[in-house]
Design a protein around this motif. Structure first.
Motif, PDB file in Angstrom:
ATOM      1  N   LYS A   1       5.426   5.210   3.342  1.00 44.21           N
ATOM      2  CA  LYS A   1       5.802   6.612   3.999  1.00 44.21           C
ATOM      3  C   LYS A   1       7.046   6.053   4.400  1.00 44.21           C
TER       4      LYS A   1
ATOM      5  N   SER B   1       0.895   3.515   2.570  1.00 48.85           N
ATOM      6  CA  SER B   1       1.320   3.954   3.418  1.00 48.85           C
ATOM      7  C   SER B   1       2.283   3.190   4.207  1.00 48.85           C
ATOM      8  N   ASP B   2       2.335   2.194   3.318  1.00 53.98           N
ATOM      9  CA  ASP B   2       3.947   1.154   3.161  1.00 53.98           C
ATOM     10  C   ASP B   2       5.278   1.940   3.088  1.00 53.98           C
TER      11      ASP B   2
ATOM     12  N   ASN C   1       0.833  -1.389   0.232  1.00 52.57           N
ATOM     13  CA  ASN C   1       0.104   0.400  -0.323  1.00 52.57           C
ATOM     14  C   ASN C   1       0.837   1.455   0.133  1.00 52.57           C
TER      15      ASN C   1
ATOM     16  N   ALA D   1       1.761  13.238   2.238  1.00 53.05           N
ATOM     17  CA  ALA D   1       1.956  12.907   3.409  1.00 53.05           C
ATOM     18  C   ALA D   1       3.034  11.700   3.229  1.00 53.05           C
ATOM     19  N   LEU D   2       3.645  11.128   2.416  1.00 55.28           N
ATOM     20  CA  LEU D   2       4.182  10.114   2.305  1.00 55.28           C
ATOM     21  C   LEU D   2       5.830  10.607   2.701  1.00 55.28           C
TER      22      LEU D   2
END
Ligand code: HPA
Length: 265
Positions: free
Chosen positions: A7, A4-5, A2, A91-92
């Motif tokens: 980030k 979010s992985d 994903n 966001a990352l």
């Protein structure tokens, strides 16, 4: 995997424009990718040559997030959709953004195949990506006085000099497209102070600036703008110039990335 992985994978992002989509993946050790179609709420890039993926990988050991393909206002998307990738990059953990594009040369001293480091821009799109409710935590009226990072421009100029690539520093004017400009519009844009014209970049830069990113913009002069030469404009020329200038672009970006660590504040 994903989004979010990934980030905090890298503080450096790059948007690959028309004709330049393949340049960076070729010189990158790719560690992961996420297609736009697998990201909730993200639109797809339909422009020719725009792949539609986030790539995560390393160049010279430096991690970088690359957007292979962008979204354009002329595809019929809302401005908020066009700049959504910038919010994702933020966001990352991306803090510095290299934005690339193909542009038509308005300045008569430019030639096809030259690069232009964007020193400033003119938003001629008749709209602004920040129109709408105030974004929580961000300024309502962001200052745009120092939008394009001076250290990054100077670094690219130095690199271009070292590897004998022709670069200029100039003003990018963003239109909505998708029709190319008329010769009369190009003459008018020249009077306004524009050196190159294109159909992207301005929305992303405005959004990235509001989010406090350091920005570097690079235009490849893929064609001379309408009326400069006695010939029609074509997308074929835009993509062919990208293909022809690929080695120089790769060298410049690779050199910049290897110096990136020294430029962090
Ligand atoms: N005009 C607008 N956008 C462009 C051009 C142009 O001449 N070349 C590449 N993108």
């Amino acid at each position: 995997m994903n989004l979010s992985d990934w980030k905090n994978y890298s503080t450096l992002g790059i948007i690959l424009g028309s004709g330049l989509n393949e340049c960076i993946p070729e010189v990158m050790d790719i560690e992961g990718e996420i297609a736009y179609k697998d990201i909730e709420g993200m639109k797809l890039s339909t422009a020719p040559g725009h792949v539609g993926k986030f790539l995560f990988g390393k160049i010279d050991g430096q991690p970088i997030v690359a957007m292979q393909g962008r979204l354009h206002f002329y595809e019929g998307y809302e401005m908020r959709d066009v700049v959504k990738p910038i919010q994702i990059l933020h966001a990352l953990g991306v803090q510095s953004l290299i934005v690339t594009n193909a542009a038509g040369g308005i300045n008569l001293e430019y030639a096809v195949g030259d690069f232009m480091l964007i020193a400033d821009h003119i938003n001629f799109m008749g709209t602004n990506p920040l129109i709408g409710p105030k974004q929580e935590g961000f300024e309502r009226f962001p200052d745009m006085s120092y939008t394009y990072d001076r250290t990054y421009i100077d670094t690219f100029k130095k690199i271009a000099d070292e590897i004998s690539v022709r670069v200029h520093e100039g003003v990018y004017l963003g239109t909505t497209g998708p029709s190319y400009e008329t010769p009369a519009e190009i003459r008018a844009f020249r009077v306004l102070g524009a050196d190159a014209v294109g159909m992207s970049t301005v929305p992303e830069v405005i959004c990235a600036r509001q989010m406090g990113m350091r920005i570097c913009g690079i235009s490849l002069i893929s064609n001379m703008a309408a009326g400069v030469l006695d010939q029609k404009l074509s997308e074929k020329e835009v993509l062919e110039t990208g293909e022809r200038m690929k080695p120089q672009f790769q060298k410049m970006i690779t050199a910049f990335i290897s110096r990136y660590g020294d430029m962090t504040r």
